[in-house]
Design an enzyme around this catalytic site. Sequence first.
Site, PDB file in Angstrom:
ATOM      1  N   LYS A 222       3.995 -33.093 -50.350  1.00 23.21           N
ATOM      2  CA  LYS A 222       3.888 -34.448 -49.885  1.00 23.21           C
ATOM      3  C   LYS A 222       5.351 -34.296 -49.022  1.00 23.21           C
ATOM      4  CE  LYS A 222       1.494 -36.495 -53.311  1.00 23.21           C
ATOM      5  NZ  LYS A 222       1.335 -36.740 -54.749  1.00 23.21           N
TER       6      LYS A 222
ATOM      7  N   GLN B 220       4.991 -39.439 -59.389  1.00 25.60           N
ATOM      8  CA  GLN B 220       3.672 -38.509 -59.498  1.00 25.60           C
ATOM      9  C   GLN B 220       3.284 -38.423 -61.113  1.00 25.60           C
ATOM     10  OE1 GLN B 220       2.697 -36.096 -57.020  1.00 25.60           O
ATOM     11  NE2 GLN B 220       1.201 -35.536 -58.571  1.00 25.60           N
TER      12      GLN B 220
ATOM     13  N   ASP C 133       1.383 -45.395 -53.328  1.00 21.85           N
ATOM     14  CA  ASP C 133       0.116 -44.826 -54.030  1.00 21.85           C
ATOM     15  C   ASP C 133      -0.469 -46.003 -54.867  1.00 21.85           C
ATOM     16  OD1 ASP C 133      -1.395 -42.837 -54.370  1.00 21.85           O
ATOM     17  OD2 ASP C 133      -0.235 -41.907 -55.851  1.00 21.85           O
TER      18      ASP C 133
END
Length: 284
Positions: free
Chosen positions: A53, A97, A120
């Site tokens: 990313k 994450q 996200d």
Amino acid sequence: MPAKIIDGKKIAEKILEKAKKDVRTLKEKGITPKLVVIQVGDDPASSIYVQKKHDKCLELGMASEIKKFGKKITYTEFLFEIEKLNKDDSVHGILIQLPLPEHLSHKQVFETIDVAKDVDGLNPANHGKNLLGKECFRPATPIGIMRILDEIGVKLEGKNAVVIGRSNIVGKPIAIMLLNAGCTVTICHSKTRNLKEHTLKADILISAAGKPKLVKENMVKKGAIVIDVGTTKMKNGKLYGDVDFEKVRKKASWITPVPGGVGPMTIASVVENTVKACREITNA
Ligand code: NAD
């Protein structure tokens, strides 16, 4: 006829091409979209995703930072770090994450991420809006999956969709998105009895379990669309999906490979969401 293989990289390139142009326009106005990815611990698979990313953002001319913390970081310290990023005007996207260590996995952690920077879709407010089909930041992997289905031209209304996995980051949100798009959705998980009974009904089968070769040929209806989200890194260093690809592709109509299917779409969706967050936050 064997299934057509869905080239996630190629679809992702189109999204990234558009993002690149948007980044250029923003930079002309003196604004550089910035993503911060937070990683706790050093799980090798997570490190790969985080790095990918980061690299993609830099390649497109964006700013990107990886914030790594040791597993011993306390809950309070962790919330403080997220709040610092919320207040930092140079940061437009915050991505945690997963998985997080147990002591940090409270809902409160995700609630702390500024909804406007939640690229996200982890904040419960964004989950709620996704449930209601409202405009919001949705998790990147489900966005990528929906894009794939759109790209291959499948009409979703009335289709039987079966999702294997019920995580907050993949299984649940993709199931909701398919439901809102008019599919009849079944969600299977580790406690589901006789998985095959459900998967055989799927016009669209999405597997996000992280169990190599979980989905076998005899579990797939002829002509089904099979989307493999699973990625398990084996001891030989190779990445395996959930689907027994070579055998299942003989039965499916479309299938995603691992790697090169859903993975690149997830990265592209994170980039796209970060550019969107930047535009909205700066009113540019
Ligand atoms: P998770 O561990 O949080 O969830 C896994 C889910 O699978 C659980 O809900 C569990 O009930 C279900 N499950 C496990 N074994 C099962 C079985 N035998 N039968 C039926 N259901 C079963 O994982 P996650 O974060 O949702 O990720 C799932 C997989 O997708 C992992 O391999 C992960 O690495 C991968 N992933 C890939 C991408 C990508 O971009 N390609 C993005 C996110 C996750």
